[in-house]
Write a protein that holds these residues in place. Structure first.
Motif, PDB file in Angstrom:
ATOM      1  N   ASP A 162       0.843  -1.199   0.000  1.00 40.50           N
ATOM      2  CA  ASP A 162       0.000   0.000   0.000  1.00 40.50           C
ATOM      3  C   ASP A 162       0.881   1.253   0.000  1.00 40.50           C
ATOM      4  OD1 ASP A 162       1.046  -0.172   2.517  1.00 40.50           O
ATOM      5  OD2 ASP A 162      -0.867  -0.058   3.580  1.00 40.50           O
ATOM      6  N   GLU A 172      -5.947   7.596  -2.442  1.00 40.18           N
ATOM      7  CA  GLU A 172      -6.638   6.861  -3.507  1.00 40.18           C
ATOM      8  C   GLU A 172      -5.862   5.608  -3.895  1.00 40.18           C
ATOM      9  OE1 GLU A 172      -8.019   9.034  -6.947  1.00 40.18           O
ATOM     10  OE2 GLU A 172      -7.968  10.895  -5.785  1.00 40.18           O
ATOM     11  N   THR A 173      -6.604   4.561  -4.245  1.00 33.43           N
ATOM     12  CA  THR A 173      -5.968   3.302  -4.657  1.00 33.43           C
ATOM     13  C   THR A 173      -6.573   2.806  -5.961  1.00 33.43           C
ATOM     14  OG1 THR A 173      -7.524   1.930  -3.408  1.00 33.43           O
ATOM     15  CG2 THR A 173      -5.509   2.631  -2.261  1.00 33.43           C
ATOM     16  N   HIS A 175      -4.886  -4.094  -4.062  1.00 36.30           N
ATOM     17  CA  HIS A 175      -5.001  -2.664  -4.314  1.00 36.30           C
ATOM     18  C   HIS A 175      -3.603  -2.042  -4.224  1.00 36.30           C
ATOM     19  CE1 HIS A 175      -9.193  -3.551  -3.166  1.00 36.30           C
ATOM     20  NE2 HIS A 175      -9.509  -2.487  -3.894  1.00 36.30           N
ATOM     21  N   VAL A 176      -3.338  -1.058  -5.067  1.00 36.75           N
ATOM     22  CA  VAL A 176      -2.056  -0.345  -5.022  1.00 36.75           C
ATOM     23  C   VAL A 176      -2.344   1.150  -5.008  1.00 36.75           C
ATOM     24  CG1 VAL A 176      -0.840  -2.194  -6.234  1.00 36.75           C
ATOM     25  CG2 VAL A 176      -1.786  -0.273  -7.541  1.00 36.75           C
ATOM     26  N   PRO A 177      -1.398   1.949  -4.542  1.00 37.49           N
ATOM     27  CA  PRO A 177      -1.622   3.399  -4.505  1.00 37.49           C
ATOM     28  C   PRO A 177      -1.791   3.996  -5.900  1.00 37.49           C
ATOM     29  CG  PRO A 177       0.258   2.789  -3.138  1.00 37.49           C
ATOM     30  CD  PRO A 177      -0.103   1.576  -3.934  1.00 37.49           C
TER      31      PRO A 177
END
Length: 463
Positions: free
Chosen positions: A5, A20-21, A35-37
């Motif tokens: 993250d 936000e991701t 999920h990634v940034p």
């Protein structure tokens, strides 16, 4: 692997400026796998500043030491090969065999080649009364695609590091987990802080910020010709170096002297590998009129072996699936004869497209001119060698291609193709040979010594 993250900037994982991701989906079952940034301009700026601060020290590092770091990265890729393959399968949907043989082993071979080149390349030469030095171009902004998520990163980062450049990578938003895994491997290799940086995010946001950043000396981009044009325009305005590896519409030319069954079978396999998501795929099969229907029957038979969900993986996203299905519908509308596959989704779940073969394709049809990026083959007939050459060269692209026939005849034909590389009678991919295109397929080359040269600039000292 578990998604980070955070972004990898200046030798550490750090949070993005925004909370936000981006969700990463498995194209096989359409489920979220992480999920990634969603990094933005502020994050890109921090990464570029870190790369610029690290540049003097890295550029001054002896080539043998840079080679040792690249060797450590190669070893890390080998040690985590199973994890890499599983990650590529999870976010790209590549069948396990392809994920291992292509998506994992090829980047290892490329990293290995640059570990050797960094140690053996001559960065200076004597020319008359001058000494000519090859020096790093500076900070590299690398924007990579989703279709070969690790290979495309290694093909940019390894030569850049070998040359003495520092790097900021913005990976494709569809496949960022493989990029994060690569960042872990780089971190474990112990590179000095700031030499390698990773910012995940959207292309029009993070990618654009990286391409436009005044602190970036060279933008290396692989992706669509449309986006490549925009990057080239921005770079031209700033008098900035670019390396662009763009689209393709490669011809598979089967000469009358060829082994037709083998040429057709290998030609279909070439397109179906990676579900047709290969810029250099031989998507146009050119066959002599006298053997046309025989080739069409062989192609339909070969395509039937690529069962969706088994030997044939999905496309990367719903957006890509719809795009490819639209091209298939366009082919039918324009009068091409469908002999295998079609636009109907073969499975209820997953972004699959059936292996599709069109016959009676004419050179001006949309499916014979535009890059589809899916498991779709167009078979065109030609009357003689001059006709075949005109058809093969008759697109805006010039990335790859193939010629089948008596060797001397095949080589003579290949020499007249307007394309960056040609496989003769099924010649194997060579990770040391330059890869890149003519015309709108790009600017510059990747892989081997030619790929290293993209990241170097020359200085002459006269005595």
């Amino acid at each position: 692997m578990k998604a980070h993250d955070a972004l990898y900037i200046d030798g550490a994982w750090r949070p993005a400026a925004s909370a936000e991701t981006l969700a990463v989906l498995n194209p096989v079952d359409e489920q979220v796998v992480g999920h990634v940034p969603a990094g933005g301009a502020e994050d890109v700026d921090a990464a570029v500043r870190a790369a610029r601060a690290a540049l003097p020290g890295w550029a001054a590092t002896p080539p043998a030491e840079r080679a040792a770091y690249l060797g450590a990265i190669r070893d890390g890729l080998r040690e985590r090969a199973a994890e890499i393959a599983a990650t590529v399968t999870a976010e790209l949907g590549a069948p396990a065999k392809i994920a291992d043989l292509v998506h994992t082993r090829l980047p290892i071979a490329v990293a290995d080649s640059y570990a050797e080149l960094a140690a053996t390349h001559s960065f200076e030469e004597k020319v008359g009364n001058s000494v000519v030095y090859s020096e790093p171009v500076g900070v590299v902004g690398a924007i990579t695609p989703w279709n070969y998520p690790l290979h495309q990163i290694v093909a940019k980062v390894a030569p850049a590091l070998a040359a003495g450049c520092t790097v900021v990578v913005k990976p494709a938003e569809d496949t960022p987990l493989t990029a994060q895994l690569f960042a872990e491997i780089v971190d474990a290799a112990g590179l000095p802080a700031g030499v390698f940086n990773l910012v995940t995010g959207l292309g029009p946001v993070a990618g654009q910020a990286l391409a436009e950043h005044a602190g970036v000396d060279l933008v290396s981009f692989t992706g669509s010709t449309a986006v490549g044009r925009r990057i080239g325009a921005v770079a031209g305005g700033a008098v900035k170096r670019v390396a662009l590896e763009l689209g393709g519409k490669s011809a598979n030319v089967i000469l009358p002297s060829a082994d037709l069954a083998k040429a057709v079978s290998v030609g279909i396999a070439n397109v179906m590998a990676n579900s047709g998501q290969t810029c250099s795929a031989w998507t146009r099969m050119l066959v002599p009129a006298a053997r046309y229907e025989e080739a069409v029957a062989l192609a339909a038979e070969a395509a039937a072996k690529y069962v969706p969900g088994e030997r044939l993986g999905p496309l990367v996203s719903a957006r890509q699936q719809e795009r490819v299905r639209g091209y298939i519908e366009k082919g039918v509308e324009e009068g091409a004869r469908l002999v295998a596959g079609g636009a109907e989704a073969p499975l209820e779940t997953g972004y699959y497209v059936s292996p599709t073969v069109f016959a009676d394709v004419t050179p001006g049809m949309t499916i014979a001119q535009e890059e589809i990026f899916g498991p779709v083959v167009s078979i065109l007939r030609y009357e003689d060698e001059a006709d075949a050459l005109a058809i093969a060269n008759g697109t805006p692209y010039g990335l790859g291609g193939a010629v089948w026939g008596e060797p001397e005849e095949a080589v003579a034909f290949a020499r007249r193709l307007d394309t960056g590389q040609v496989d003769i009678n099924g010649g194997r991919f060579n990770p040391l040979a330059p890869f890149g295109g003519y015309k709108q397929s790009g600017v510059g080359r990747e892989l081997g010594a030619h790929g290293l040269a993209e990241y170097l600039q020359t200085k002459s000292l006269q005595f």
